[in-house]
Write an enzyme that holds these catalytic residues in place. Sequence first.
Site, mmCIF file in Angstrom:
data_model
loop_
_atom_site.group_PDB
_atom_site.id
_atom_site.type_symbol
_atom_site.label_atom_id
_atom_site.label_comp_id
_atom_site.label_asym_id
_atom_site.label_seq_id
_atom_site.Cartn_x
_atom_site.Cartn_y
_atom_site.Cartn_z
ATOM 1 N N ASN A 1 1.000 -1.336 0.111
ATOM 2 C CA ASN A 1 0.009 -0.019 -0.208
ATOM 3 C C ASN A 1 0.756 1.278 -0.227
ATOM 4 O O ASN A 1 0.720 2.456 -0.635
ATOM 5 C CB ASN A 1 -0.689 0.056 1.258
ATOM 6 C CG ASN A 1 -1.391 1.229 1.206
ATOM 7 O OD1 ASN A 1 -2.678 1.787 0.281
ATOM 8 N ND2 ASN A 1 -1.233 2.045 2.212
ATOM 9 N N ASP B 1 -0.756 -6.847 3.458
ATOM 10 C CA ASP B 1 -1.177 -5.987 3.862
ATOM 11 C C ASP B 1 -1.575 -4.656 3.287
ATOM 12 O O ASP B 1 -2.479 -4.000 2.294
ATOM 13 C CB ASP B 1 0.519 -5.117 4.436
ATOM 14 C CG ASP B 1 -0.036 -3.898 5.499
ATOM 15 O OD1 ASP B 1 0.349 -3.976 6.400
ATOM 16 O OD2 ASP B 1 0.390 -3.021 5.558
ATOM 17 N N GLU C 1 -5.142 -9.182 5.131
ATOM 18 C CA GLU C 1 -5.629 -8.002 6.144
ATOM 19 C C GLU C 1 -6.434 -7.218 5.909
ATOM 20 O O GLU C 1 -5.613 -6.049 4.846
ATOM 21 C CB GLU C 1 -4.358 -7.749 6.659
ATOM 22 C CG GLU C 1 -4.686 -6.448 8.270
ATOM 23 C CD GLU C 1 -4.264 -5.644 7.782
ATOM 24 O OE1 GLU C 1 -4.196 -4.507 9.333
ATOM 25 O OE2 GLU C 1 -3.631 -4.547 7.053
HETATM 26 C C1 NOJ Z 1 -1.385 -3.336 8.327
HETATM 27 C C2 NOJ Z 1 -0.448 -3.906 9.464
HETATM 28 O O1 NOJ Z 1 -0.593 -4.745 10.584
HETATM 29 C C3 NOJ Z 1 0.561 -2.745 10.300
HETATM 30 O O2 NOJ Z 1 1.445 -3.268 12.107
HETATM 31 C C4 NOJ Z 1 0.637 -1.519 9.945
HETATM 32 O O3 NOJ Z 1 1.660 -0.442 10.331
HETATM 33 C C5 NOJ Z 1 -0.135 -0.904 9.315
HETATM 34 N N1 NOJ Z 1 -0.240 -2.373 8.466
HETATM 35 C C6 NOJ Z 1 0.834 -0.225 8.037
HETATM 36 O O4 NOJ Z 1 1.169 -0.642 6.720
#
Ligand code: NOJ
Length: 554
Positions: free
Chosen positions: A103, A201, A243
Amino acid sequence: MINDLWYKNAVIYCLSVGTYMDANGDGIGDFQGLMRRLDYLQGIGVTAIWLMPFQPSPGRDDGYDVADYYGVDPRYGTLGDFVEFTQGCKQRGLRVLIDLVVNHTSNEHAWFQAARKDPGSKYRDWYIWSKKKPKNAASGVVFPGVQKSTWDYDEVAKEYYFHRFYDFQPDLNTANPEMQAEILKIMGFWLQLGVSGFRMDAVPFVIAKKGPNQKQPEEQYSMLRSFSQFLTWRQGEAIILAEANVLPGTDMEYFGKEGERLQMMFNFDVNQNLFYALATGDTRPVVAALKATRKRPESAQWGNFLRNHDELDLGRLEKDQREAVFAALGPELDMQLYGRGIRRRLAPMLQGDRRRLELAYSLMMTLPGTPVLRYGDEIAMGDNLKLPERNCARTPMQWSTEPQGGFTKSDKPVLPVISEGAYGFQHVNVAQQRRDPNSLLNWMERMIRMRKEVPEIGWGDFSFVNTRTNTVLAMRYDWRNNAVLFLHNMTAEPSEVRLAIRESDEVECTLVNLLTEDHSQPTTDGRHEILLEPYGYRWYRVCGLDYLLKRSGV
Ligand code: NOJ
Ligand code: CA
């Protein structure tokens, strides 16, 4: 369907190489160290490892700020070590999933450096820019209290750049076709080095339309299909575990109607409502969440977890529900985070109560999907609330009573090893629990072994069995001519439940307890009366143990 989709009956174990095992004594965990622990992991019975980011990174977000997608951070080892590691896993039948964080990049990534310096660079359009600060810059921040804005001014580019997360994580313009192609290239690279897929992610943000004029979130789901197609072209068994903390109604958009998009997603909805049940004893909301997330293509799978490396995000609960969870599991302000969650590890949250820990893990393993454990949970590790934000639950693995819990020979570990109080390594460590037949570690190992012998959970259809009480969760799974039944008493009170289990072709149906000798015979009217102790749980096979002979092929 032939049941060889590995992730439908897997047990995933999540760990961070930097805090697992340090082989060279510099205080930082590394691949050489991790490799020496693969026999341990194989021994507890997990079948896949989810490895958190290990690529070169300034490390301002525990590696989620990647500075180079094609390398290994020198602190952890080399690409050579990585391949030795995946090979070591393969030899032991362990699969490897790695984090794919696309991202955003680190602001130190060469792409961002090129983009900010030169408006003519091809990388300029790999990020999201605006000449003026967009009006909605203060909205949509992911880490409230720590992050103020989603747009910040870059002195070199002389424009504002978009960052959904921290300001050192500029968002990639995933709509740019070349940028998208690069994502595939990154996946292809790691597949060649032996991984079986990715924990992706921030998926909703990866596929969101981005830009200064973007008011409402708008997802481009078709992108997911191209990721998935590419993966399976390159390597049949590869998956994406997403996620994506989204509303149940949109899950199917992520899986795809025919399962043509993502193979796995974390079930955040069930996670939050499960904690509500653990906090209050009331199972109704988690039952609703299980029903709401029931629908999924046959090839798709939920990942069920309790805690992970982030805070326990309770943002989707009703306000009074969230307050109830805070009150029961994280009452102090320093236990909470971002105004919506709890940052503690599970064991201290449940006051180290073995009955409640077993209940929680038994639930996680018997909910529809694949369980995802976090390193250290198998020995009930604690947290260190003095560490900032989410780092409190990321302390080094506690292996033994040796200095630094056996994690490192250095006296300066990357994060302090927990060494005080009831959760200190002197009391909570692998070596001691290995020797103790009644330890949580040995319990966990037995549970994992049994979980793998019950594919009905990962593959089957579930139904709720009426127990006439909201504080006992009774779930039954049916698959290929077999059934299993799980009971969980969420409260500190004993509870007697009466169940009607009628199998059409059986005259009398015993419930065979899979974990103890305490089987249940039906009463004369064919009912079962089962007395559950406080926080008690049961795993039963419905009818006899000849189930393997009864199991049909398709
Ligand atoms: C989701 C991850 O689980 C988290 O640890 C992270 O800070 C954010 N994405 C940004 O990459
Ligand atoms: Ca090291």
